[in-house]
Design a protein around this motif. Structure first.
Motif, PDB file in Angstrom:
ATOM      1  N   VAL A 101      57.797  50.934  55.227  1.00 25.03           N
ATOM      2  CA  VAL A 101      56.931  51.000  55.584  1.00 25.03           C
ATOM      3  C   VAL A 101      55.314  52.034  55.486  1.00 25.03           C
ATOM      4  N   GLN A 102      56.164  53.613  55.237  1.00 25.69           N
ATOM      5  CA  GLN A 102      55.490  54.112  54.467  1.00 25.69           C
ATOM      6  C   GLN A 102      55.267  54.037  52.915  1.00 25.69           C
ATOM      7  N   MET A 103      55.651  54.589  52.103  1.00 27.90           N
ATOM      8  CA  MET A 103      56.055  54.394  51.100  1.00 27.90           C
ATOM      9  C   MET A 103      55.118  52.832  50.373  1.00 27.90           C
ATOM     10  N   GLY A 104      55.930  51.257  51.292  1.00 26.48           N
ATOM     11  CA  GLY A 104      54.628  50.707  50.556  1.00 26.48           C
ATOM     12  C   GLY A 104      55.509  49.649  49.845  1.00 26.48           C
ATOM     13  N   SER A 105      56.742  49.695  49.913  1.00 29.38           N
ATOM     14  CA  SER A 105      58.213  49.028  49.577  1.00 29.38           C
ATOM     15  C   SER A 105      59.605  49.273  49.194  1.00 29.38           C
ATOM     16  N   ILE A 106      60.646  48.666  49.508  1.00 31.03           N
ATOM     17  CA  ILE A 106      61.573  48.407  49.511  1.00 31.03           C
ATOM     18  C   ILE A 106      62.316  49.756  48.022  1.00 31.03           C
ATOM     19  N   SER A 107      61.002  49.436  46.903  1.00 30.13           N
ATOM     20  CA  SER A 107      61.946  50.095  46.207  1.00 30.13           C
ATOM     21  C   SER A 107      61.903  51.625  45.641  1.00 30.13           C
ATOM     22  N   ALA A 108      60.095  51.885  46.536  1.00 30.20           N
ATOM     23  CA  ALA A 108      59.760  52.643  46.164  1.00 30.20           C
ATOM     24  C   ALA A 108      60.498  53.967  47.123  1.00 30.20           C
ATOM     25  N   ALA A 109      60.542  53.419  48.541  1.00 34.69           N
ATOM     26  CA  ALA A 109      61.399  54.219  49.805  1.00 34.69           C
ATOM     27  C   ALA A 109      62.816  54.652  49.160  1.00 34.69           C
ATOM     28  N   ARG A 111      63.765  55.252  45.785  1.00 29.09           N
ATOM     29  CA  ARG A 111      63.226  56.100  45.361  1.00 29.09           C
ATOM     30  C   ARG A 111      63.220  57.844  45.664  1.00 29.09           C
ATOM     31  N   VAL A 112      62.336  57.173  47.097  1.00 25.01           N
ATOM     32  CA  VAL A 112      62.383  58.937  47.713  1.00 25.01           C
ATOM     33  C   VAL A 112      63.604  58.905  47.694  1.00 25.01           C
ATOM     34  N   LEU A 113      64.375  58.398  48.883  1.00 26.89           N
ATOM     35  CA  LEU A 113      65.571  58.455  49.635  1.00 26.89           C
ATOM     36  C   LEU A 113      66.578  58.978  48.349  1.00 26.89           C
ATOM     37  N   ASN A 114      66.488  59.103  47.293  1.00 27.52           N
ATOM     38  CA  ASN A 114      67.602  58.544  46.617  1.00 27.52           C
ATOM     39  C   ASN A 114      68.839  57.849  46.957  1.00 27.52           C
ATOM     40  N   LEU A 115      69.137  56.643  47.023  1.00 24.20           N
ATOM     41  CA  LEU A 115      69.271  55.476  47.901  1.00 24.20           C
ATOM     42  C   LEU A 115      69.277  54.561  46.855  1.00 24.20           C
ATOM     43  N   PRO A 116      70.553  53.191  46.550  1.00 24.75           N
ATOM     44  CA  PRO A 116      70.524  52.586  46.085  1.00 24.75           C
ATOM     45  C   PRO A 116      69.138  51.021  46.593  1.00 24.75           C
ATOM     46  N   LYS A 117      68.160  50.414  46.183  1.00 19.43           N
ATOM     47  CA  LYS A 117      68.049  49.481  46.806  1.00 19.43           C
ATOM     48  C   LYS A 117      68.248  48.828  47.985  1.00 19.43           C
ATOM     49  N   ALA A 118      69.937  48.211  47.338  1.00 17.51           N
ATOM     50  CA  ALA A 118      70.425  47.098  48.258  1.00 17.51           C
ATOM     51  C   ALA A 118      70.664  47.157  49.236  1.00 17.51           C
ATOM     52  N   THR A 119      71.139  48.710  49.512  1.00 18.93           N
ATOM     53  CA  THR A 119      71.483  49.778  50.733  1.00 18.93           C
ATOM     54  C   THR A 119      70.304  49.532  51.408  1.00 18.93           C
ATOM     55  N   LEU A 120      69.106  49.642  51.151  1.00 18.64           N
ATOM     56  CA  LEU A 120      68.038  49.808  51.540  1.00 18.64           C
ATOM     57  C   LEU A 120      67.659  48.327  52.212  1.00 18.64           C
ATOM     58  N   LEU A 168      61.020  42.223  61.315  1.00 18.72           N
ATOM     59  CA  LEU A 168      60.359  43.378  61.447  1.00 18.72           C
ATOM     60  C   LEU A 168      58.896  43.306  60.030  1.00 18.72           C
ATOM     61  N   LEU A 169      59.377  42.573  58.919  1.00 25.10           N
ATOM     62  CA  LEU A 169      59.394  42.708  57.801  1.00 25.10           C
ATOM     63  C   LEU A 169      58.344  41.490  57.120  1.00 25.10           C
ATOM     64  N   ASN A 170      57.273  41.230  57.293  1.00 25.39           N
ATOM     65  CA  ASN A 170      57.059  39.829  55.476  1.00 25.39           C
ATOM     66  C   ASN A 170      57.554  40.853  54.107  1.00 25.39           C
ATOM     67  N   ARG A 171      58.429  39.594  53.990  1.00 27.20           N
ATOM     68  CA  ARG A 171      58.450  39.951  52.500  1.00 27.20           C
ATOM     69  C   ARG A 171      57.891  38.409  51.778  1.00 27.20           C
ATOM     70  N   SER A 172      57.731  39.710  49.754  1.00 28.19           N
ATOM     71  CA  SER A 172      57.073  38.768  48.778  1.00 28.19           C
ATOM     72  C   SER A 172      57.398  39.067  48.241  1.00 28.19           C
ATOM     73  N   THR A 173      57.547  38.806  46.815  1.00 26.31           N
ATOM     74  CA  THR A 173      57.513  39.511  45.686  1.00 26.31           C
ATOM     75  C   THR A 173      56.626  40.454  44.881  1.00 26.31           C
ATOM     76  N   ARG A 174      55.531  40.399  45.692  1.00 25.48           N
ATOM     77  CA  ARG A 174      54.479  41.423  45.090  1.00 25.48           C
ATOM     78  C   ARG A 174      54.374  42.245  46.341  1.00 25.48           C
ATOM     79  N   ALA A 175      54.496  41.943  47.871  1.00 23.99           N
ATOM     80  CA  ALA A 175      54.171  42.975  48.560  1.00 23.99           C
ATOM     81  C   ALA A 175      54.708  42.827  49.924  1.00 23.99           C
ATOM     82  N   LEU A 176      54.670  43.390  50.738  1.00 25.27           N
ATOM     83  CA  LEU A 176      55.638  43.515  52.319  1.00 25.27           C
ATOM     84  C   LEU A 176      54.037  43.937  52.748  1.00 25.27           C
TER      85      LEU A 176
END
Length: 286
Positions: free
Chosen positions: A13-21, A23-32, A47-55
């Motif tokens: 939520v703070q980073m705005g995307s799973i990909s950005a989070a 990178r910050v956490l240094n974890l695979p996107k699939a794990t998150l 908890l989140l509405n997901r689309s290809t462009r935004a959460l």
């Protein structure tokens, strides 16, 4: 309860995307993604509405985030405080700063700091734009200027005095400068078109005449050295040129206002040993 899943949700939520989070956490996107799905399954709703462009947060997601974000911050703070007591500073520090200030004030300090703390790594993120702790994934940001109200913690590390100066070649062909108001009839080098009002002490401000907006302080300094006009440049950038006579200081009776310099950090980062060691180092050195 899997506290990591909640922590990852807060970071997404703070980073705005799973990909950005990721990178910050240094974890695979699939794990998150997997942890987020497990958390939603446990709570029985999305908890989140997901689309290809935004959460975007669902109603439940907004309520859950508001309930847990402070708890996650307190948990991380307690963990970091414990680690600080039992370990020497180590790990990566991500630092945001403007290019000119970093080159002249921060970079010269890095060899001494890294010699004292060999297990620390530093990643500099330099930009002329104001950096943000959470959005940019930083531990610290160094900021010049007055601070707006913020939840960030800060410590003052110094002040910058801007010097009104020009090259002898420019002054040889220009009118004599007597007061700041004369800058309206001079050729000046500004940082950007929006920053054409220069501030002096005693509440004096002047909208200057300019031909070139340099984009950053380093470019502005080079243009002033080349005789393209008068500049209002930071003392750390022009001290050498003033000493050698390549630039001459102007209007000494009308000093420019001083600018405070602060290092800022989020409360959740306040007790990391590496980050706080660097803050202490800056305060002592500057």
């Amino acid at each position: 309860m899997d506290l990591n899943a909640t922590r990852y949700f807060v970071k997404i939520v703070q980073m705005g995307s799973i990909s950005a989070a990721a990178r910050v956490l240094n974890l695979p996107k699939a794990t998150l993604s997997r942890q987020l799905s497990a958390l939603e399954l446990r709570l029985g709703n999305r908890l989140l509405n997901r689309s290809t462009r935004a959460l975007s947060l669902t109603d439940l997601g907004q309520e859950y985030y508001a309930s847990v974000v402070s708890l996650i911050d307190e948990f991380e703070l307690a963990e970091q405080s414990l680690l600080q007591q039992h370990a020497e500073p180590a790990g990566l520090i991500r630092i945001g700063a403007t290019t000119g200030y970093c080159q002249h004030r921060i970079t010269p300090l890095l060899p001494g700091f890294l010699t004292a703390y060999p297990r620390v790594r530093i990643e500099l993120k330099l930009s002329e734009q104001r950096s943000h702790i959470v959005q940019d994934g930083l531990d610290l940001t160094i900021r010049m200027g007055e601070l707006a109200d913020s939840e960030l913690l800060c410590r003052k590390i110094g002040t910058v005095r801007r010097i009104l100066c020009a090259a002898p070649a420019y002054l040889a062909k220009s009118e004599t400068l007597v007061t700041p108001d004369d800058l309206r009839r001079q050729q000046c080098v500004v940082l950007s078109a929006a920053l054409d009002k220069w501030q002096f002490e005693n509440n004096i401000s002047v909208s200057v005449n300019w031909q070139i907006a340099a984009g950053n302080m380093s470019n502005a300094c080079q243009l002033v050295l080349a005789g393209q006009g008068i500049g209002l440049l930071p003392d750390f950038m022009v001290a050498e040129y003033l000493a050698t006579g390549q630039l001459l200081s102007l209007l000494p009776d009308y000093p420019a206002s001083q600018t405070p310099v602060n290092v800022l950090y989020a409360n959740s980062k306040a007790k990391t040993a590496a980050a706080m060691a660097f803050v202490d180092y800056l305060v002592a050195a500057l």
